[in-house]
Design a protein around this motif. Structure first.
Motif, PDB file in Angstrom:
ATOM      1  N   CYS A   5       0.837  -1.201   0.000  1.00 45.69           N
ATOM      2  CA  CYS A   5       0.000   0.000   0.000  1.00 45.69           C
ATOM      3  C   CYS A   5       0.873   1.253   0.000  1.00 45.69           C
ATOM      4  CB  CYS A   5      -0.923   0.024   1.220  1.00 45.69           C
ATOM      5  SG  CYS A   5      -2.203  -1.240   1.190  1.00 45.69           S
ATOM      6  N   THR A   7       0.570   5.126   0.504  1.00 44.16           N
ATOM      7  CA  THR A   7      -0.408   6.045   1.083  1.00 44.16           C
ATOM      8  C   THR A   7       0.183   7.449   1.208  1.00 44.16           C
ATOM      9  OG1 THR A   7       0.175   5.627   3.421  1.00 44.16           O
ATOM     10  CG2 THR A   7      -1.403   4.131   2.387  1.00 44.16           C
ATOM     11  N   VAL A   8      -0.681   8.438   1.049  1.00 45.60           N
ATOM     12  CA  VAL A   8      -0.288   9.845   1.134  1.00 45.60           C
ATOM     13  C   VAL A   8      -1.197  10.531   2.148  1.00 45.60           C
ATOM     14  CG1 VAL A   8       0.103  11.982  -0.150  1.00 45.60           C
ATOM     15  CG2 VAL A   8       0.352   9.762  -1.312  1.00 45.60           C
ATOM     16  N   ASP A   9      -0.605  11.203   3.122  1.00 50.62           N
ATOM     17  CA  ASP A   9      -1.372  11.983   4.088  1.00 50.62           C
ATOM     18  C   ASP A   9      -1.402  13.423   3.586  1.00 50.62           C
ATOM     19  OD1 ASP A   9      -1.448   9.630   5.474  1.00 50.62           O
ATOM     20  OD2 ASP A   9      -0.147  10.277   7.108  1.00 50.62           O
ATOM     21  N   HIS A  79      -8.171  12.210   6.862  1.00 51.84           N
ATOM     22  CA  HIS A  79      -7.036  12.503   7.755  1.00 51.84           C
ATOM     23  C   HIS A  79      -7.453  13.560   8.785  1.00 51.84           C
ATOM     24  CE1 HIS A  79      -2.910  12.251   8.894  1.00 51.84           C
ATOM     25  NE2 HIS A  79      -2.534  13.437   8.441  1.00 51.84           N
ATOM     26  N   ARG A 117      -7.106   7.809   8.720  1.00 54.55           N
ATOM     27  CA  ARG A 117      -5.801   7.826   9.402  1.00 54.55           C
ATOM     28  C   ARG A 117      -5.725   9.054  10.286  1.00 54.55           C
ATOM     29  NH1 ARG A 117      -0.859   6.807   5.834  1.00 54.55           N
ATOM     30  NH2 ARG A 117      -1.367   4.640   6.357  1.00 54.55           N
ATOM     31  N   SER A 143      -6.139   3.259   9.764  1.00 56.04           N
ATOM     32  CA  SER A 143      -4.705   2.984   9.609  1.00 56.04           C
ATOM     33  C   SER A 143      -3.931   4.060  10.355  1.00 56.04           C
ATOM     34  CB  SER A 143      -4.312   2.957   8.133  1.00 56.04           C
ATOM     35  OG  SER A 143      -2.930   2.668   7.973  1.00 56.04           O
ATOM     36  N   LEU A 178       0.875   0.670  10.720  1.00 60.87           N
ATOM     37  CA  LEU A 178       2.000   1.085   9.903  1.00 60.87           C
ATOM     38  C   LEU A 178       3.142   0.070  10.039  1.00 60.87           C
ATOM     39  CD1 LEU A 178       1.700   3.795   8.321  1.00 60.87           C
ATOM     40  CD2 LEU A 178       0.229   3.662  10.332  1.00 60.87           C
ATOM     41  N   GLY A 192       8.505   5.351   5.428  1.00 62.50           N
ATOM     42  CA  GLY A 192       7.602   6.481   5.372  1.00 62.50           C
ATOM     43  C   GLY A 192       8.104   7.684   6.131  1.00 62.50           C
ATOM     44  N   ILE A 218       3.315  -0.915   4.285  1.00 64.54           N
ATOM     45  CA  ILE A 218       2.578   0.344   4.192  1.00 64.54           C
ATOM     46  C   ILE A 218       3.581   1.484   4.037  1.00 64.54           C
ATOM     47  CG2 ILE A 218       0.794   1.797   5.222  1.00 64.54           C
ATOM     48  CD1 ILE A 218      -0.015  -1.196   4.716  1.00 64.54           C
ATOM     49  N   TYR A 220       4.159   5.432   3.564  1.00 69.55           N
ATOM     50  CA  TYR A 220       3.374   6.654   3.775  1.00 69.55           C
ATOM     51  C   TYR A 220       4.261   7.882   3.566  1.00 69.55           C
ATOM     52  CZ  TYR A 220       5.522   7.162   8.417  1.00 69.55           C
ATOM     53  OH  TYR A 220       6.426   7.319   9.444  1.00 69.55           O
ATOM     54  N   HIS A 222       3.992  12.523   3.153  1.00 73.14           N
ATOM     55  CA  HIS A 222       3.227  13.766   3.170  1.00 73.14           C
ATOM     56  C   HIS A 222       3.677  14.623   1.986  1.00 73.14           C
ATOM     57  CE1 HIS A 222       3.463  12.371   7.368  1.00 73.14           C
ATOM     58  NE2 HIS A 222       2.265  12.912   7.508  1.00 73.14           N
TER      59      HIS A 222
END
Length: 294
Positions: A5, A7-9, A79, A117, A143, A178, A192, A218, A220, A222
């Motif tokens: 996965c 993922t972007v916050d 988020h 998240r 998550s 995570l 991440g 995972i 991640y 930003h």
């Protein structure tokens, strides 16, 4: 081989820094759009679909960004609305924060939102009540848990695999923790954020390989972490007035920042990713973790 996965916050680093570090409220800036678009362009280059956990406030200010994320086949998740950590909120405030953001994202995208998240991974033993609020707001999965002990967050007793959380009211929620790995006998977050930025790619790749032997990884990130450009003058005016500890901390966020985008590109070249909801739907017989009533 299972997919992982990406993922972007999605949050605006400048406005959050101004509020949290300097106590100054400013509007969302266009930097969150341009940097998220850089990530979207990179993912399109490698035909990668991911999950974008997005602030409600960003969505309100930049609905076209939300439409692009959805139109390109990525998953949207929440988020929070205003990036408040759960330990700064009451249960009622937390419910309003996440449910309002969920509605905004669904209204703009026209698609259901399944995942959440928490800002700063702020679901911990002290804020485990937040899991009940997340389920109550209609999310299928969360998550937010870092299953190791860190200074500001972490739940070291929580399983590292995707887990079914049984809540005190008899309902349940899927948790996707995570990814963590051991560094000098201590478990730390990997793949991440600042850890991806500070560690050499060889370490991140080695950790990725180790975790992937047991479960999906995972990743991640930003948007501000792929932004190597100087912040506006008003940010540095506030920084100059801060004490030396705060100045040192804020400047540390720029160490190796230019290395992040190339590292992400290497991950996308080397591994296959899918939206988190897809991974959750394919998970069979997850371990069970019971949350006791406080």
């Amino acid at each position: 081989m299972h997919k992982h996965c990406f993922t972007v916050d999605v949050e605006d680093g400048i406005s959050i820094a101004m509020r949290d570090a300097f106590g100054k409220q400013i509007p969302q800036t266009e930097r969150v759009v341009s940097n998220t678009n850089r990530i979207l362009d990179l993912m399109a280059k490698y035909n990668t679909k991911g999950t974008f956990f997005t602030l409600g406030q960003v969505a309100e200010h930049f609905p076209d960004l939300i439409k692009r994320i959805a139109n390109e086949g990525h998953e949207l998740g929440v988020h929070g609305y205003d990036h408040w950590q759960f330990f700064k909120l009451s249960p009622k405030q937390a419910f309003e924060e996440i449910s309002s953001a969920k509605k905004i994202l669904e209204d703009i995208s026209g698609a259901p939102v399944y995942g959440h998240r928490a800002p700063a991974f702020s679901i911990m033993p002290e804020t485990q009540w937040g899991l009940e609020m997340i389920e109550k707001a209609g999310f299928v999965y969360d998550s937010s848990i870092m299953p190791c002990k860190m200074n500001r967050y972490g739940w070291p007793e929580f399983p590292k695999a995707t887990t079914k959380v049984e809540l005190p009211d008899g309902k349940s929620l899927i948790e996707v923790p995570l990814s963590v790995d051991k560094l000098f006998f201590k478990e730390v977050p990997v793949c991440g954020g600042g850890y991806l930025r500070l560690f050499p790619f060889a370490f991140s790749k080695n950790s990725f390989e180790k975790v992937s032997q047991k479960r999906p990884v995972i990743v991640y990130i930003h948007p501000y972490e792929v932004d190597p450009n100087r912040y506006p003058d008003f940010y540095f005016e506030e920084l100059q007035q801060a004490d030396w500890k705060k100045r040192l901390k804020m400047k540390s966020f720029w160490i190796n920042r230019a290395s992040v985008f190339p590292k992400l590109e290497k991950f996308l070249q080397m591994y296959a990713f899918e939206p988190m909801i897809t991974m959750v739907e394919k998970t069979n017989n997850p371990p069970i973790f019971k949350v006791e009533k406080e």
